[in-house]
Design a protein around this motif. Structure first.
Motif, short mmCIF file in Angstrom:
data_model
loop_
_atom_site.label_atom_id
_atom_site.label_comp_id
_atom_site.label_asym_id
_atom_site.label_seq_id
_atom_site.Cartn_x
_atom_site.Cartn_y
_atom_site.Cartn_z
N ALA A 54 0.83 -1.20 0.00
CA ALA A 54 0.00 0.00 0.00
C ALA A 54 0.86 1.25 0.00
O ALA A 54 0.55 2.25 -0.68
CB ALA A 54 -0.92 -0.02 1.22
N GLU A 55 1.96 1.22 0.74
CA GLU A 55 2.88 2.36 0.78
C GLU A 55 3.51 2.61 -0.58
O GLU A 55 3.64 3.76 -1.03
CB GLU A 55 3.96 2.10 1.82
N ARG A 56 3.88 1.54 -1.27
CA ARG A 56 4.46 1.69 -2.62
C ARG A 56 3.46 2.31 -3.59
O ARG A 56 3.83 3.15 -4.42
CB ARG A 56 4.91 0.33 -3.15
N VAL A 57 2.21 1.88 -3.50
CA VAL A 57 1.18 2.43 -4.40
C VAL A 57 0.92 3.89 -4.08
O VAL A 57 0.77 4.73 -4.98
CB VAL A 57 -0.12 1.60 -4.30
N ALA A 58 0.88 4.24 -2.80
CA ALA A 58 0.69 5.64 -2.41
C ALA A 58 1.82 6.51 -2.95
O ALA A 58 1.59 7.64 -3.43
CB ALA A 58 0.61 5.76 -0.89
N GLU A 59 3.03 5.99 -2.90
CA GLU A 59 4.19 6.73 -3.42
C GLU A 59 4.15 6.82 -4.94
O GLU A 59 4.39 7.90 -5.52
CB GLU A 59 5.48 6.04 -2.96
N LYS A 60 3.81 5.72 -5.60
CA LYS A 60 3.79 5.68 -7.06
C LYS A 60 2.79 6.69 -7.64
O LYS A 60 3.07 7.35 -8.64
CB LYS A 60 3.42 4.27 -7.53
N TYR A 61 1.63 6.80 -7.00
CA TYR A 61 0.57 7.68 -7.53
C TYR A 61 0.53 9.02 -6.80
O TYR A 61 -0.40 9.81 -7.01
CB TYR A 61 -0.78 6.97 -7.44
N GLU A 62 1.53 9.27 -5.98
CA GLU A 62 1.74 10.57 -5.32
C GLU A 62 0.55 11.01 -4.46
O GLU A 62 0.16 12.18 -4.46
CB GLU A 62 2.08 11.64 -6.37
N PHE A 63 -0.01 10.07 -3.71
CA PHE A 63 -1.05 10.42 -2.75
C PHE A 63 -0.39 10.90 -1.46
O PHE A 63 0.61 10.34 -1.02
CB PHE A 63 -1.95 9.22 -2.44
N THR A 64 -0.97 11.93 -0.86
CA THR A 64 -0.46 12.41 0.42
C THR A 64 -1.18 11.70 1.56
O THR A 64 -2.27 11.15 1.39
CB THR A 64 -0.67 13.92 0.57
N LYS A 65 -0.59 11.75 2.73
CA LYS A 65 -1.23 11.18 3.91
C LYS A 65 -2.56 11.88 4.18
O LYS A 65 -3.55 11.24 4.55
CB LYS A 65 -0.31 11.30 5.13
N GLU A 66 -2.60 13.19 3.97
CA GLU A 66 -3.81 13.96 4.21
C GLU A 66 -4.94 13.51 3.27
O GLU A 66 -6.10 13.42 3.68
CB GLU A 66 -3.54 15.45 4.05
N GLU A 67 -4.60 13.23 2.00
CA GLU A 67 -5.60 12.73 1.05
C GLU A 67 -6.18 11.40 1.52
O GLU A 67 -7.39 11.18 1.49
CB GLU A 67 -4.97 12.54 -0.33
N LEU A 68 -5.30 10.51 1.93
CA LEU A 68 -5.74 9.19 2.37
C LEU A 68 -6.58 9.28 3.63
O LEU A 68 -7.58 8.57 3.78
CB LEU A 68 -4.53 8.28 2.59
N ASP A 69 -6.20 10.16 4.54
CA ASP A 69 -6.98 10.35 5.77
C ASP A 69 -8.40 10.81 5.46
O ASP A 69 -9.36 10.41 6.12
CB ASP A 69 -6.30 11.36 6.69
N LYS A 70 -8.55 11.66 4.44
CA LYS A 70 -9.88 12.16 4.07
C LYS A 70 -10.78 11.03 3.59
O LYS A 70 -11.99 11.03 3.87
CB LYS A 70 -9.75 13.25 3.00
N TYR A 71 -10.21 10.06 2.87
CA TYR A 71 -11.00 8.91 2.44
C TYR A 71 -11.47 8.10 3.65
O TYR A 71 -12.61 7.60 3.67
CB TYR A 71 -10.19 8.02 1.50
#
Length: 375
Positions: free
Chosen positions: A153-170
């Motif tokens: 999951a961390e690799r995918v977040a990095e690959k698609y440039e998602f921020t922690k704040e974006e993920l927290d909103k979901y």
């Protein structure tokens, strides 16, 4: 091929690990839901039961559950990890479509509270006096790593440039949707009470951005995956009824939901969250559809990055997990595919949508997606 229909189904409330169902055997939990399904749909005969399970004690758990429900019929268990119960639906669908059966119960069962301790055999190269037990199965030939899913999951977040704040909103949005669904009781007719319990245990009413901002990344500073934007582990059961067109006619029943197609995908096991997206892509293409043709999507959000990834591709946030997802309800592993299918049927029913897709990414880089049509 014959048409295959989903009459409907039921799920248990979803309990957190060592929570409301910590002392209930999986066969007792499942047999209660199976019996309630039989009563609800007035089933006179069942030809087969196919159930998913991922972290049980081994053996044929589906057979144990069916016998515990006083059903002496062919029953067998599927282990495709997170995708187990969605694949059980695919197997039931295939048998009915091929004309081999007319009525099959499918779904999944999981009790993480009673997950057995796993031990290495003494002949195993990893066995030592200080390393006898392990928690997570091995999903690829590379070195074993208990954090493999989180690292993916961390690799995918990095690959698609998602921020922690974006993920927290979901994650926050998932809980808010689940709270709204709970309070409106929109899911009440698909939940089978267990010992008087009707509510899901994992939904957090007090979740907010300030709270999640304080949760530290699991893999250390600078990373994005936290316990707040990942699902917890849970106990639960989901049982659905699949039938043929012949069964509908013989019993004077009007079918409401038809299974149109299934697609499985295999991606890079190091980026396992991508697998759901891959299987959706293939499913849409093989049926000459676009995301605009789909009324609602139910995707198992074991990590917020999965919802973020699919929404980034298709821009479907208003049509994605409208009752909340696994970030709120929790991930019941072998039962999760059945749960999201039941939620999808309810979503299509409420909004009178035509097509719906249920999709799940699984350990090892596998993905399964199902296309359903509301008749």
């Amino acid at each position: 091929m014959s048409n295959v229909y989903i009459l409907g189904g039921l799920r248990s409330p979803i309990g957190i690990t060592n929570g409301i169902f910590k002392n209930i055997l999986i066969e007792d939990l499942a047999s209660k839901v199976i019996k309630d399904v039989i009563d609800k749909f007035k089933l006179k005969y069942i030809e087969e039961i196919v159930l998913g399970n991922s972290v049980g004690g081994g053996g044929n758990i589906a057979r144990l559950c069916s016998l515990n429900a006083d059903l002496n019929i062919p029953s067998y268990t599927i282990d495709m990890q997170c995708a187990s119960s969605l694949e059980s639906i695919a197997i039931g669908y295939s048998k009915i479509a091929a004309g081999l059966k007319d009525l099959i119960l499918v779904g999944g069962v999981e009790s993480t509270s009673m997950e057995p301790t796993r031990s290495y055999a003494k002949n195993h190269p990893k066995y030592s006096k200080n390393n006898k037990e392990y928690k997570v199965a091995k999903f690829s030939p590379e070195n074993y790593d208990e954090l493999v899913m989180i690292k993916g999951a961390e690799r995918v977040a990095e690959k698609y440039e998602f921020t922690k704040e974006e993920l927290d909103k979901y994650a926050i949005e998932s809980h808010k949707k689940a709270m709204k669904a709970r309070d409106s009781k929109v899911l009440s007719d698909i939940i089978a009470p267990i010992n008087g319990i009707i509510n899901d245990e994992g939904i957090r009413d007090n979740i907010n951005e300030r709270l999640l901002s304080k949760v530290k990344p699991i893999l250390g500073k600078g990373n994005k995956i936290t316990a707040g934007n990942s699902c917890l582990t849970h106990d639960g059961v989901a049982i659905l009824v699949l039938c043929s067109e012949k069964y509908l006619k013989d019993n004077n029943i009007k079918g409401s939901f038809r299974i149109v197609d299934f697609e499985e995908s295999a991606g890079n096991p190091d980026y396992s969250p991508e697998a759901a997206l891959y299987s959706i892509n293939v499913l849409l293409k093989s049926n000459n559809l676009t995301s605009d043709d789909i009324s609602y999507f139910e995707v198992n959000e074991a990590f917020a990055v999965i919802s973020a990834l699919i929404n980034k591709k298709y821009n479907i946030n208003e049509r994605l997990n409208i009752f909340g997802g696994a970030l709120a309800y929790g991930h019941t592993y072998g039962a999760s595919g059945g749960i999201i299918t039941l939620h999808l049927l309810k979503a299509l029913e409420v909004v009178k949508g035509k097509y719906g897709i249920a999709s799940i990414a699984s350990a090892g880089g596998l993905g399964v997606s199902m296309l359903i049509e509301r008749i």
